[in-house]
Enzyme design. Structure first.
Site, PDB file in Angstrom:
ATOM      1  CD  GLU A 195      -1.776  -2.372   1.793  1.00  0.00           C
ATOM      2  OE1 GLU A 195      -0.478  -2.403   1.805  1.00  0.00           O
ATOM      3  OE2 GLU A 195      -2.704  -2.943   2.247  1.00  0.00           O
ATOM      4  CD1 TRP A 250      -0.240  -6.260  23.875  1.00  0.00           C
ATOM      5  CD2 TRP A 250       0.082  -4.910  22.151  1.00  0.00           C
ATOM      6  NE1 TRP A 250      -1.750  -5.780  23.442  1.00  0.00           N
ATOM      7  CE2 TRP A 250      -1.383  -4.773  22.201  1.00  0.00           C
ATOM      8  CE3 TRP A 250       0.596  -3.975  21.311  1.00  0.00           C
ATOM      9  CZ2 TRP A 250      -2.021  -4.027  21.531  1.00  0.00           C
ATOM     10  CZ3 TRP A 250      -0.142  -3.249  20.452  1.00  0.00           C
ATOM     11  CH2 TRP A 250      -1.618  -3.235  20.538  1.00  0.00           C
TER      12      TRP A 250
HETATM   13  P1  AMP Z   1       3.661  -6.422   1.779  1.00  0.00           P
HETATM   14  O1  AMP Z   1       2.673  -5.711   1.542  1.00  0.00           O
HETATM   15  O2  AMP Z   1       3.440  -7.853   1.379  1.00  0.00           O
HETATM   16  O3  AMP Z   1       5.017  -5.997   1.155  1.00  0.00           O
HETATM   17  O4  AMP Z   1       3.827  -6.736   3.432  1.00  0.00           O
HETATM   18  C1  AMP Z   1       3.987  -5.644   4.010  1.00  0.00           C
HETATM   19  C2  AMP Z   1       4.370  -5.960   5.414  1.00  0.00           C
HETATM   20  O5  AMP Z   1       5.494  -6.800   5.804  1.00  0.00           O
HETATM   21  C3  AMP Z   1       4.228  -4.689   6.651  1.00  0.00           C
HETATM   22  O6  AMP Z   1       2.956  -4.173   7.013  1.00  0.00           O
HETATM   23  C4  AMP Z   1       5.078  -5.468   7.887  1.00  0.00           C
HETATM   24  O7  AMP Z   1       4.062  -6.158   8.492  1.00  0.00           O
HETATM   25  C5  AMP Z   1       6.049  -6.522   7.054  1.00  0.00           C
HETATM   26  N1  AMP Z   1       7.272  -5.949   6.920  1.00  0.00           N
HETATM   27  C6  AMP Z   1       7.637  -5.268   6.072  1.00  0.00           C
HETATM   28  N2  AMP Z   1       8.995  -4.757   6.192  1.00  0.00           N
HETATM   29  C7  AMP Z   1       9.432  -5.446   7.354  1.00  0.00           C
HETATM   30  C8  AMP Z   1      10.544  -5.369   8.480  1.00  0.00           C
HETATM   31  N3  AMP Z   1      11.590  -4.669   7.965  1.00  0.00           N
HETATM   32  N4  AMP Z   1      10.437  -5.673   9.431  1.00  0.00           N
HETATM   33  C9  AMP Z   1       9.351  -6.190  10.072  1.00  0.00           C
HETATM   34  N5  AMP Z   1       8.078  -6.445   9.046  1.00  0.00           N
HETATM   35  C10 AMP Z   1       7.899  -5.818   7.924  1.00  0.00           C
END
Ligand code: AMP
Length: 542
Positions: free
Chosen positions: A330, A444
């Site tokens: 997004e 949490w």
């Molecule tokens: P996507 O839209 O498939 O790219 O997924 C996005 C989600 O991946 C984010 O909202 C996070 O929950 C997770 N995410 C992306 N980068 C990181 C990161 N460096 N550390 C932890 N979670 C991440």
């Protein structure tokens, strides 16, 4: 009174035209799906993208129509992006790792008229094409010599398809807010949702990505996006690398450690980007062979949290700076990158790696805040954590086909579904997905922190932490481990290893060994599936 400056719409084709004109001979090197290494340059990519545009127009594809790609990172995929957007049509990157049923759903929801597909995925589409009635034509991204026998309707070989036009074609003119790209979110719950990028958002996002506090790309860089183009615009690299005029190295279908390493050393890669899973493979290869990383100095790691052990291995063994990054589909997707501000520039040793565990700071163009459940903004003290919300010119304001559903708060912020802290220097640290955080006795616990700690154990290949029901505390953490080959007979040794490194009440109540941890189509730990698999698990004593 309006300003008197030129109106220069931010259109995608300006990027590839710029690359062709000012960096025309800069190489675009790909490991082709057919096998051999393929070399071209920005001048040729731009010229062939015009042919794609011309051919699509000749086939009756119009502004706003969706053209899907099921393809690895190669020069042809890049040409397709710019060709499709050059007539105002919309490239729709489909993640081929999704289940066939999900692909059917997504292609039909997007109403794709054409699918451009790599050889790898032809059998997959042959199986499901009857359920894709709206797709008029399949363009196979290969040449005549490799064109397969296929039952796909109106199948055409890409090279012949663009070979039938002369490339004498002017890009279409339209508003910069015109849709350019479509990418569906992973959709762990409910149906996937389409994020519809515009020309303006893609160009601004690429400009933001190029800045030195973010990726800091220069024409002297040699950039290897291991992150696929079907994963949120390859984190801008299909746009920002040509914009910077840097050499582009595309890994095709081979993302294993040895193949990636061969490109890094052979092509003089200075900068790379990928999810932790890919880098586990590369680091294992380096360990096994004793090889180094040649000219590579920086790598962006994101998509899920980069473990401390990984950041340390890159820095201390290979002198490569990990740039931890966070973002989401997004957000086009870049939200933050962990580069050094003057306030933290002198950090060394553990303090440096503590900082590198953070996902970084936001650039101009990404406003970020954390709030409680009622929407009240929380302190930026690096301690209190809350729901992470963002706004900016490359952040979604609605989902495709859900134009009537409000997804922003009263101030225009989008709730990311992540929970995190922001410190006084503006560095974000993701605590968890809101859905994955473990709620123990009203407090949490961050599953990400526990996972990072567990993978630092020398016998652990991969770790995941989920909450399991507890009669007194609601939920308690369960550590799920994939051990390195032959190592680790007693999983509780990993909990012992974590003792003293985190608050005592955060320690997992139990640990189990599994053969494999499930992953989503974008390489993240699939906690929904993991929780289902362990649904019958009971903590010892209950
Ligand atoms: P996507 O839209 O498939 O790219 O997924 C996005 C989600 O991946 C984010 O909202 C996070 O929950 C997770 N995410 C992306 N980068 C990181 C990161 N460096 N550390 C932890 N979670 C991440």
């Amino acid at each position: 009174m309006l300003g008197l400056m030129q109106d220069w719409p931010l259109l995608m084709h300006r990027i590839i035209d710029h690359a062709a004109l000012y960096h025309g001979r800069r190489e675009v090197v790909s490991r082709s799906v057919e096998g051999p290494i393929h070399r071209t340059n920005y001048a040729q990519v731009a010229a062939r993208a015009r042919k794609v545009a011309q051919r699509l127009a000749r086939d009756g594809v119009k502004q706003g129509d969706r053209v899907a790609t099921l393809a690895w990172n190669t020069w042809r995929h890049l040409e397709a992006w710019y060709g499709i957007t050059g007539i105002g049509a919309v490239y729709h990157t489909v993640n081929p790792r999704l289940f066939p049923d999900q692909i059917v759903w997504i292609v039909n929801d997007a109403e794709d008229r054409v699918i451009m597909v790599d050889l790898t995925f032809v059998p997959l589409l042959e199986q499901i094409q009857d359920r894709l009635p709206g797709v008029e034509r399949f363009v196979i991204l290969t040449d005549a010599a490799h064109m397969p026998q296929t039952t796909l309707r109106n199948a055409t070989c890409y090279e012949e398809w663009i070979g039938a036009v002369d490339g004498d074609f002017a890009w279409a003119a339209f508003d910069e807010n015109t849709a350019a790209g479509l990418c569906y979110t992973s959709g762990t719950t409910g149906s996937p949702k389409g994020v519809l990028y515009s020309h303006r958002s893609n160009v601004l996002h690429a400009m933001i990505a190029c800045t030195s506090g973010m990726l800091g790309l220069a024409s002297s860089d040699v950039v290897l996006p291991v992150v696929p183009m079907f994963h949120a615009n390859a984190w801008s690299l299909g746009h920002s690398v040509p914009m910077a005029g840097a050499k582009l190295v595309l890994p095709g279908a081979k993302l294993d450690g040895a193949s990636v390493h061969e490109l890094i050393v052979g092509e003089g890669v200075t900068f790379s980007a990928g999810v932790p899973t890919v880098w586990f493979g590369l680091l294992a290869h380096l360990e096994a062979t004793g090889a180094d990383l040649g000219h590579m100095t920086r790598t962006v790691i994101g998509g899920s949290a980069c473990p401390r052990a990984m950041s340390k291995a890159f820095k201390e063994r290979y002198d490569v700076q990990v740039m931890h990054a966070w973002g989401m589909t997004e957000m086009s997707p870049l939200g933050t990158v962990c580069t050094l501000k003057p306030e933290v520039a002198g950090l060394e040793g553990d303090a440096y790696f503590d900082l590198m565990m953070k996902q970084g700071h936001s650039p101009f163009g990404v406003d970020m805040k954390i709030t409680d459940d009622d929407g009240t903004e929380l302190a930026r003290d690096g301690k209190v954590f809350g729901r992470l919300k963002v706004r900016g010119p490359a952040v979604a304001r609605r989902y495709f086909r859900h134009e009537n559903e409000e997804i922003l708060d009263a101030d225009g912020y989008f709730d990311t579904g992540d929970v995190g802290t922001i410190d006084p220097n503006g560095y974000l640290q993701i605590t968890d997905r809101a859905k994955d955080v473990i709620k123990s006795g009203g407090e949490w616990i961050s599953s990400i922190d526990l996972e990072n700690l567990a993978v630092a154990h020398p016998d652990v290949a991969e770790a995941a932490v989920i909450g399991v029901a507890h009669p007194k505390w609601d939920e308690r953490p369960l550590l799920v481990i994939v051990p390195k080959k032959g190592a680790l007979s007693d999983p509780s040794a990993v909990i012992d290893f974590m003792q003293g490194k985190i608050a005592k009440w955060w320690l997992p109540d139990a640990a189990v060994i599994v053969d494999e941890i499930p992953h989503t189509a974008t390489g993240k730990i699939d906690k929904v599936t993991l929780r289902k698999r362990l649904a019958d698990y009971r903590l010892p004593g209950f």
